[in-house]
Design a protein around this motif. Structure first.
Motif, PDB file in Angstrom:
ATOM      1  N   VAL A 103      -4.846 -21.637   3.578  1.00 48.76           N
ATOM      2  CA  VAL A 103      -6.185 -21.190   3.175  1.00 48.76           C
ATOM      3  C   VAL A 103      -7.213 -21.672   4.190  1.00 48.76           C
ATOM      4  O   VAL A 103      -8.103 -20.923   4.598  1.00 48.76           O
ATOM      5  CB  VAL A 103      -6.531 -21.702   1.764  1.00 48.76           C
ATOM      6  N   GLN A 104      -7.088 -22.923   4.630  1.00 53.69           N
ATOM      7  CA  GLN A 104      -8.038 -23.483   5.585  1.00 53.69           C
ATOM      8  C   GLN A 104      -8.034 -22.711   6.903  1.00 53.69           C
ATOM      9  O   GLN A 104      -9.073 -22.563   7.539  1.00 53.69           O
ATOM     10  CB  GLN A 104      -7.707 -24.955   5.838  1.00 53.69           C
ATOM     11  N   ARG A 105      -6.886 -22.182   7.285  1.00 49.40           N
ATOM     12  CA  ARG A 105      -6.773 -21.429   8.540  1.00 49.40           C
ATOM     13  C   ARG A 105      -7.173 -19.961   8.395  1.00 49.40           C
ATOM     14  O   ARG A 105      -7.256 -19.252   9.381  1.00 49.40           O
ATOM     15  CB  ARG A 105      -5.335 -21.508   9.054  1.00 49.40           C
ATOM     16  N   SER A 106      -7.410 -19.514   7.175  1.00 49.65           N
ATOM     17  CA  SER A 106      -7.690 -18.097   6.946  1.00 49.65           C
ATOM     18  C   SER A 106      -9.073 -17.711   7.466  1.00 49.65           C
ATOM     19  O   SER A 106      -9.990 -18.516   7.541  1.00 49.65           O
ATOM     20  CB  SER A 106      -7.592 -17.772   5.450  1.00 49.65           C
ATOM     21  N   ALA A 107      -9.205 -16.437   7.809  1.00 50.94           N
ATOM     22  CA  ALA A 107     -10.483 -15.913   8.294  1.00 50.94           C
ATOM     23  C   ALA A 107     -11.542 -15.970   7.195  1.00 50.94           C
ATOM     24  O   ALA A 107     -12.725 -16.211   7.466  1.00 50.94           O
ATOM     25  CB  ALA A 107     -10.295 -14.482   8.780  1.00 50.94           C
ATOM     26  N   GLU A 108     -11.117 -15.762   5.969  1.00 46.96           N
ATOM     27  CA  GLU A 108     -12.054 -15.786   4.841  1.00 46.96           C
ATOM     28  C   GLU A 108     -12.683 -17.175   4.673  1.00 46.96           C
ATOM     29  O   GLU A 108     -13.894 -17.306   4.489  1.00 46.96           O
ATOM     30  CB  GLU A 108     -11.313 -15.383   3.577  1.00 46.96           C
ATOM     31  N   PHE A 109     -11.859 -18.205   4.779  1.00 46.16           N
ATOM     32  CA  PHE A 109     -12.357 -19.578   4.652  1.00 46.16           C
ATOM     33  C   PHE A 109     -13.239 -19.930   5.840  1.00 46.16           C
ATOM     34  O   PHE A 109     -14.282 -20.583   5.676  1.00 46.16           O
ATOM     35  CB  PHE A 109     -11.185 -20.553   4.540  1.00 46.16           C
ATOM     36  N   ALA A 110     -12.852 -19.485   7.036  1.00 46.86           N
ATOM     37  CA  ALA A 110     -13.671 -19.734   8.232  1.00 46.86           C
ATOM     38  C   ALA A 110     -15.036 -19.069   8.078  1.00 46.86           C
ATOM     39  O   ALA A 110     -16.070 -19.657   8.436  1.00 46.86           O
ATOM     40  CB  ALA A 110     -12.960 -19.224   9.480  1.00 46.86           C
ATOM     41  N   GLY A 111     -15.068 -17.863   7.518  1.00 50.32           N
ATOM     42  CA  GLY A 111     -16.333 -17.183   7.277  1.00 50.32           C
ATOM     43  C   GLY A 111     -17.193 -17.926   6.269  1.00 50.32           C
ATOM     44  O   GLY A 111     -18.410 -18.010   6.418  1.00 50.32           O
ATOM     45  N   LEU A 112     -16.557 -18.464   5.240  1.00 52.91           N
ATOM     46  CA  LEU A 112     -17.267 -19.244   4.232  1.00 52.91           C
ATOM     47  C   LEU A 112     -17.908 -20.477   4.862  1.00 52.91           C
ATOM     48  O   LEU A 112     -19.087 -20.766   4.637  1.00 52.91           O
ATOM     49  CB  LEU A 112     -16.310 -19.653   3.115  1.00 52.91           C
ATOM     50  N   ARG A 113     -17.149 -21.183   5.663  1.00 50.33           N
ATOM     51  CA  ARG A 113     -17.676 -22.376   6.324  1.00 50.33           C
ATOM     52  C   ARG A 113     -18.808 -22.022   7.285  1.00 50.33           C
ATOM     53  O   ARG A 113     -19.812 -22.729   7.366  1.00 50.33           O
ATOM     54  CB  ARG A 113     -16.565 -23.101   7.077  1.00 50.33           C
ATOM     55  N   ARG A 114     -18.658 -20.916   8.010  1.00 53.67           N
ATOM     56  CA  ARG A 114     -19.690 -20.483   8.947  1.00 53.67           C
ATOM     57  C   ARG A 114     -20.992 -20.172   8.200  1.00 53.67           C
ATOM     58  O   ARG A 114     -22.072 -20.578   8.611  1.00 53.67           O
ATOM     59  CB  ARG A 114     -19.216 -19.248   9.723  1.00 53.67           C
ATOM     60  N   LYS A 115     -20.865 -19.444   7.079  1.00 52.38           N
ATOM     61  CA  LYS A 115     -22.042 -19.110   6.273  1.00 52.38           C
ATOM     62  C   LYS A 115     -22.746 -20.367   5.777  1.00 52.38           C
ATOM     63  O   LYS A 115     -23.976 -20.467   5.821  1.00 52.38           O
ATOM     64  CB  LYS A 115     -21.600 -18.275   5.063  1.00 52.38           C
ATOM     65  N   LEU A 116     -21.975 -21.331   5.321  1.00 50.55           N
ATOM     66  CA  LEU A 116     -22.545 -22.580   4.828  1.00 50.55           C
ATOM     67  C   LEU A 116     -23.227 -23.358   5.952  1.00 50.55           C
ATOM     68  O   LEU A 116     -24.356 -23.835   5.799  1.00 50.55           O
ATOM     69  CB  LEU A 116     -21.460 -23.435   4.173  1.00 50.55           C
ATOM     70  N   ARG A 117     -22.545 -23.466   7.094  1.00 53.11           N
ATOM     71  CA  ARG A 117     -23.136 -24.169   8.241  1.00 53.11           C
ATOM     72  C   ARG A 117     -24.415 -23.488   8.711  1.00 53.11           C
ATOM     73  O   ARG A 117     -25.381 -24.155   9.077  1.00 53.11           O
ATOM     74  CB  ARG A 117     -22.141 -24.247   9.398  1.00 53.11           C
ATOM     75  N   ASN A 118     -24.425 -22.150   8.722  1.00 53.95           N
ATOM     76  CA  ASN A 118     -25.611 -21.417   9.178  1.00 53.95           C
ATOM     77  C   ASN A 118     -26.809 -21.637   8.258  1.00 53.95           C
ATOM     78  O   ASN A 118     -27.937 -21.387   8.655  1.00 53.95           O
ATOM     79  CB  ASN A 118     -25.317 -19.926   9.309  1.00 53.95           C
ATOM     80  N   PHE A 119     -26.568 -22.058   7.055  1.00 54.50           N
ATOM     81  CA  PHE A 119     -27.665 -22.411   6.158  1.00 54.50           C
ATOM     82  C   PHE A 119     -28.002 -23.896   6.261  1.00 54.50           C
ATOM     83  O   PHE A 119     -29.163 -24.268   6.428  1.00 54.50           O
ATOM     84  CB  PHE A 119     -27.309 -22.076   4.705  1.00 54.50           C
ATOM     85  N   VAL A 120     -26.993 -24.741   6.162  1.00 54.49           N
ATOM     86  CA  VAL A 120     -27.217 -26.187   6.036  1.00 54.49           C
ATOM     87  C   VAL A 120     -27.805 -26.790   7.306  1.00 54.49           C
ATOM     88  O   VAL A 120     -28.768 -27.568   7.226  1.00 54.49           O
ATOM     89  CB  VAL A 120     -25.901 -26.897   5.646  1.00 54.49           C
ATOM     90  N   PHE A 121     -27.267 -26.479   8.463  1.00 55.07           N
ATOM     91  CA  PHE A 121     -27.754 -27.121   9.686  1.00 55.07           C
ATOM     92  C   PHE A 121     -29.214 -26.792   9.984  1.00 55.07           C
ATOM     93  O   PHE A 121     -30.015 -27.703  10.202  1.00 55.07           O
ATOM     94  CB  PHE A 121     -26.856 -26.815  10.874  1.00 55.07           C
TER      95      PHE A 121
END
Length: 132
Positions: A14-32
């Motif tokens: 799951v951690q390596r999946s594109a869906e999870f990577a997109g989720l993390r990217r979306k979160l980082r693009n807000f949080v940072f």
């Protein structure tokens, strides 16, 4: 012989999946950016308090000066950011996270069903029924 996928392997998948990577990217693009903006806003308040005492002591209404107003706005901005994040997470993050979780738990349930021994309909339901 079937190979069983361990929970660790499934989580890594799951951690390596594109869906999870997109989720993390979306979160980082807000949080940072939000963290940087709030830090700069706070640093401005501290710097003004330290180096612009004349400006910060300007009275606005009665005994309320610029420093007090900006200090209170620090609290307001904290609540606004928390509210905005809550809206953002509910709309953008939670649906994706829920889907990833549903896929993960569905996969675990399917593996559990496949690993469970076949049971006939006349098999006793409980140990008490088996003892009868």
């Amino acid at each position: 012989m079937t190979t069983e996928v361990t929970p660790t392997e499934k989580y890594l998948e799951v951690q390596r999946s594109a869906e999870f990577a997109g989720l993390r990217r979306k979160l980082r693009n807000f949080v940072f950016p939000m963290t940087i903006a709030f830090f700069l806003w706070y640093a401005l308040y501290v710097l003004l308090s330290a180096y612009a005492r004349g400006f910060m002591s300007v009275k606005l209404i009665g005994n309320i000066n610029v420093a007090l107003l900006l200090g209170l706005l620090q609290f307001v901005s904290t609540f606004v950011i928390a509210w905005y994040y809550s809206r953002f997470a509910a709309k953008e993050i939670d649906p994706i996270a829920d889907k990833i979780n549903a896929d993960l738990t569905a996969g675990a349930a399917a593996r559990a069903d496949a690993a469970a021994p076949a049971r006939s309909d006349d098999a006793p339901e409980t140990d008490q029924e088996a003892a009868k």
